[in-house]
Design an enzyme around this catalytic site. Structure first.
Site, short mmCIF file in Angstrom:
data_model
loop_
_atom_site.label_atom_id
_atom_site.label_comp_id
_atom_site.label_asym_id
_atom_site.label_seq_id
_atom_site.Cartn_x
_atom_site.Cartn_y
_atom_site.Cartn_z
N SER A 45 0.83 -1.20 0.00
CA SER A 45 0.00 0.00 0.00
C SER A 45 0.87 1.26 0.00
CB SER A 45 -0.96 -0.05 1.19
OG SER A 45 -1.96 0.92 1.07
N ASP A 138 -9.93 -3.01 -5.93
CA ASP A 138 -9.13 -2.02 -5.21
C ASP A 138 -9.15 -0.73 -6.02
OD1 ASP A 138 -7.22 -0.52 -3.88
OD2 ASP A 138 -5.63 -2.01 -4.07
N HIS A 168 -8.29 -4.41 -1.53
CA HIS A 168 -7.09 -3.84 -0.92
C HIS A 168 -6.96 -4.33 0.52
CE1 HIS A 168 -3.86 -0.81 -0.96
NE2 HIS A 168 -4.09 -0.76 0.34
#
Length: 196
Positions: A45, A138, A168
């Site tokens: 991320s 995502d 995600h």
């Protein structure tokens, strides 16, 4: 590694910290029992986005060599203009609003540059090989895929995976078969890159 986090420490604090670790690791490789030519950067991320920015900074500053980039669902583009950004507005754990909030905290009052948002870089040549993983549902998916394609177009070897049925951070559900396959793929990619 722990880096200073926004909003208390906006850009470039996290990038500066991550780059300092790269330099330190390279300078102390012998003490650490590490081959200085086999250092990888990576994360998940925001950490993956920072890792991509570290690779750009190392290239631009002729800094320590990076063998490999391991980018798992990286946050790369503050503009949020892709199809997945416009359409995945209520996905679990991470959605468009959270992405906007993250970029607002990270950039603070500053402007986005390629150092902050690697997708803004116009030249991706000369970067280390990369493994990029994207989750199907995502908001970051399309920027991950686009970055991989742009790296390939710049002559950078890339392995790209878009994991069906994932969102995600869903890899944190470690009992899921797909999460186990994702983790194994990440480890395998890193091992192959550092063994070569």
């Amino acid at each position: 590694m722990h880096y200073r986090r926004a909003p208390e420490h906006p850009f470039p604090a996290a990038l500066d910290d991550a780059y300092a670790v790269l330099v330190w690791a390279h300078e102390h490789a012998a003490e650490l029992g590490v081959d200085p030519n086999r250092i990888a950067v990576g994360g998940h991320s925001a950490g993956a986005g920072i890792s991509a920015a570290v690779a750009l900074r190392a290239r631009d500053r002729q800094g320590p060599p990076i063998r490999f980039q391991l980018l798992n669902e990286p946050g790369l583009d503050d503009r949020q203009e892709t199809w997945s950004q416009r359409n995945f507005t209520d996905t679990p754990w991470h959605d468009r609003d959270r992405t906007s909030l993250m970029w607002g905290h990270y950039l603070g009052s500053g402007q986005a540059t390629p150092d902050a948002a690697p997708a803004r870089a116009t030249d991706l040549s000369g970067l280390p090989p990369a493994y990029i993983a994207a989750a199907e549902f995502d908001p970051l998916r399309d920027e991950n895929i686009d970055y991989a394609v742009r790296l390939m177009g710049a002559g950078v070897p890339v392995e790209l995976h878009q994991w069906p049925g994932t969102f995600h951070g869903s890899q944190a559900i470690t009992s899921a078969d797909v999460s186990q396959r994702q983790s194994a793929a990440l480890v395998g990619a890193l091992r192959r890159a550092l063994a070569a």
